[in-house]
Write a protein that holds these residues in place. Sequence first.
Motif, mmCIF file in Angstrom:
data_model
loop_
_atom_site.group_PDB
_atom_site.id
_atom_site.type_symbol
_atom_site.label_atom_id
_atom_site.label_comp_id
_atom_site.label_asym_id
_atom_site.label_seq_id
_atom_site.Cartn_x
_atom_site.Cartn_y
_atom_site.Cartn_z
ATOM 1 N N SER A 45 4.764 12.592 3.318
ATOM 2 C CA SER A 45 4.891 11.738 2.296
ATOM 3 C C SER A 45 5.159 10.830 2.399
ATOM 4 N N SER A 46 5.883 10.797 2.649
ATOM 5 C CA SER A 46 6.845 9.419 2.431
ATOM 6 C C SER A 46 7.552 8.453 3.647
ATOM 7 N N PRO B 217 4.815 19.974 7.013
ATOM 8 C CA PRO B 217 3.649 20.589 6.097
ATOM 9 C C PRO B 217 3.277 20.315 5.121
ATOM 10 N N GLY B 218 2.374 20.684 4.130
ATOM 11 C CA GLY B 218 1.468 20.484 2.597
ATOM 12 C C GLY B 218 -0.134 20.018 3.322
ATOM 13 N N PHE B 219 -1.037 20.274 2.905
ATOM 14 C CA PHE B 219 -2.362 19.818 2.833
ATOM 15 C C PHE B 219 -2.642 17.588 3.413
ATOM 16 N N GLU B 220 -2.710 17.500 4.231
ATOM 17 C CA GLU B 220 -2.700 16.014 4.576
ATOM 18 C C GLU B 220 -3.696 14.852 3.364
ATOM 19 N N GLY C 139 13.406 23.734 7.820
ATOM 20 C CA GLY C 139 13.060 24.021 6.964
ATOM 21 C C GLY C 139 11.447 24.336 6.927
ATOM 22 N N PRO C 140 11.062 25.532 5.880
ATOM 23 C CA PRO C 140 10.001 25.963 6.083
ATOM 24 C C PRO C 140 8.297 24.958 7.132
ATOM 25 N N VAL C 141 7.261 25.452 8.039
ATOM 26 C CA VAL C 141 6.996 24.582 8.412
ATOM 27 C C VAL C 141 5.217 25.693 8.240
ATOM 28 N N ASP C 142 4.145 24.802 8.607
ATOM 29 C CA ASP C 142 3.382 25.347 9.094
ATOM 30 C C ASP C 142 2.777 24.890 9.683
ATOM 31 N N GLU C 143 1.197 24.393 9.827
ATOM 32 C CA GLU C 143 0.542 24.790 11.204
ATOM 33 C C GLU C 143 -0.144 22.807 10.949
ATOM 34 N N HIS D 97 13.917 11.801 5.893
ATOM 35 C CA HIS D 97 15.094 13.169 5.808
ATOM 36 C C HIS D 97 14.290 14.695 6.801
#
Lengths: 460, 460
Positions: A67-68, A230-233, A219-223, A74
């Motif tokens: 996202s940046s 993570p997070g919606f693209e 940290g928390p991740v998703d697929e 990080h």
Amino acid sequence: MPYFDAASSAPLHPVARQALVAALDEGWADPARLYREGRRARLLLDAAREAMAEAVGCRADELVFTSSGTSAVHSGVAGALAGRRRAGRHLIVSAVEHSSVLHAAEVHRGEGGSVTEVPVLRTGAVSPEAYADALRPDTALACLQSANHEVGTEQPVAAVAAACRAAGVPLLVDAAQSLVWGPVEGDWSLLTGSAHKWGGPSGVGLLVVRKGVRYAPQGPVDERESGRAPGFENIPGIVAAAASLRAVRAEAAAESARLRELTDRIRARVPELVPDVEVVGDPVRRLPHLLTFSCLYVDGETLLHELDREGFSVSSGSSCTSSTLTPSHVLKAMGVLTEGNVRVSLPLGTSEEDADRFLEVLPGAVSTVREKLGAPVHAPRAPAAEEALTVDALGRRCPIPVIELAKVIDDVPLGGTIRVLSDDEAARLDIPAWCAMRGQEYVGEEPADHGSAYVVRRTS
Amino acid sequence: MPYFDAASSAPLHPVARQALVAALDEGWADPARLYREGRRARLLLDAAREAMAEAVGCRADELVFTSSGTSAVHSGVAGALAGRRRAGRHLIVSAVEHSSVLHAAEVHRGEGGSVTEVPVLRTGAVSPEAYADALRPDTALACLQSANHEVGTEQPVAAVAAACRAAGVPLLVDAAQSLVWGPVEGDWSLLTGSAHKWGGPSGVGLLVVRKGVRYAPQGPVDERESGRAPGFENIPGIVAAAASLRAVRAEAAAESARLRELTDRIRARVPELVPDVEVVGDPVRRLPHLLTFSCLYVDGETLLHELDREGFSVSSGSSCTSSTLTPSHVLKAMGVLTEGNVRVSLPLGTSEEDADRFLEVLPGAVSTVREKLGAPVHAPRAPAAEEALTVDALGRRCPIPVIELAKVIDDVPLGGTIRVLSDDEAARLDIPAWCAMRGQEYVGEEPADHGSAYVVRRTS
């Protein structure tokens, strides 16, 4: 109204704008879904990844979108450190990295890891030998920017990457400032970038992890994004980022040569037009569009306001322009003057006229600030009384301590010393820098009842 | 081509598009800079924050923008847990939270914290009493969604918030699915949201931390967004997010009533049109635009393909549609059928004609899938041999085990039992669910050489 702060954020490139608007209609759905809107979004995302990977010089499956640039750094630092936990917990950074790298290093230190900050030469570059010396058997990761964001100096990435490779240590390159000009040379292991630095939209960064590099996302991740971001693209942003990097690269060779002429001209003319100026950073091995200089006896914030009134948007690493009132860590690490600091970073397409007009406007802006501050004007002063040999600048902020010193130096007999009392952090950097510029001897710092006493010997 | 998956991502609202395009010209610069481009970006950011705060029902200085709803949840959970570290390390979540909350809980557990998952009723709602019972003296944080993303059931947020407040525990509400319809009721402490769920752009989330709530941001931070969301701000996205939330709110009351009529109609008609269907979720206390049903003897992925061919984009919580081949944790926690699952979530402006056409198309799509799978068609079968009392469905995936069971149940004498051998995870959920739907008795699960044996007694 010339904007000369591309290193903070570049104006949106027309191709980025066009691609973004076009992708709004097809890029809003979830690319993980199998229905047609999801498949279309996936196609856009895949194509953008291919294009970006080609421009960066990696495989598409090595690159994820974040996202940046900050978030890429990080995540990249944390993931690489965790992936190499068995090797040890030692992290190497240069002293002039972007704050995102230094913040990640701070977190690592806070969690019990150790960090070595490799110092830089006065040009702002690390020496490959000094960097190699920092490598230890327990080094998990090394970080080095491709080029410095404040002074433009290019780092010897290929040489440092080779040393890291020989030691079996992955090198993470923060390429935020240089990707606009081309891929990063050398055998690096991880790389980060930020689209809004090359005229892409904000909200898009990239993280490359070469195949074979041990990496454990933290940290928390998703697929999404291979489990690394993570997070919606943000697909419209990603499409615009990839399209604009291709577009700027197509003009990079010509534009690089053109802007280098302009920055060479400014670097050469500023010291001729403005007295008491230090141009900093490597004159040759540097980004083509960026230059930095510092003006003695000038308050950076006031100078920025004067230039803004004249229509020029630039930035500064002076302490008075930072929310923490500390000077730029980059200028500090280089040991150069931090007061009256100005960074000029030209966006693509900057006209010769605008660059020349900056040179016309600058001397007046600097004079105005110096007059307001009562800075010395090179006229010999009448000899002052004995008590003038201590200057009390307690409670006064940069650049006042240096101005007060300069006002009385001519009253000091040759070979004699003068003490400047100051409790401003910037004085510790700027008084030695002033001595170097003025050919006076900086004797050292002594404790005082309040702040410190900086002792200077008049030698010229 | 009707898109019925707004709960995954809503099509970009025209106001979002307009605001985004308009903000591209003024929103690209660094809002922390003092020159005019920076000041303009700051004005846009501040105005968007004010508008968003008003729509959410908080103070502007309580709200920060993040890069996604997922990132808001990850940061919010970590920051609230760290801020309350002295109180203890116990976290409460409901069993049906969005995966971003559950992933954050997993990380907390991995770091030595404890997590209680509050179970839900068959409607998908937590009981406020059960939630309150989970509160402990060492509870640092409680999380509850405003409404469920898979079945639409609204949670009793106000009652749970009151219980948390009485216990001195902050409540974080994931409001991603409901912010489009209005602010969240009750005395919550933290709140998260995601712009692309209400027709805003992707790449924008929000995190609200009420004044007075202890909060310690985790990981590397910088000076942006009050130190709570590092990285360069995506201002055009943020402007579009705020503008579109205001726009959808202006039509929320009318649109909510209209869509509720359509979803009520679908909820009522589906079981009349399609045999062996279970409509799940609370029929009344639910999101107006979302409904979910499951079809016996149907493979979710094939059904989605059939509906996609007919032009309908929907999603499914069935195991065959997930990359991990496990059924939705939400359906699992509710104890309802997971096979042949379809979620319909209508975007704003969905026409009555499209809803009706979905009802026309659905029965044929379900029949096609059932035929392909050789599902039973309610005709009594000839009595089978004794050995049929054990069904071997080893190696067969959902919904085959249930289909095989249904095929032979009529061969079982009333009061007799049958064993279904299966090594598919979904069978553990779907065989009991089938029994409940069919009025048969689920006796229990027994270990077997491979997989498990699920024992069913024929009672009707």
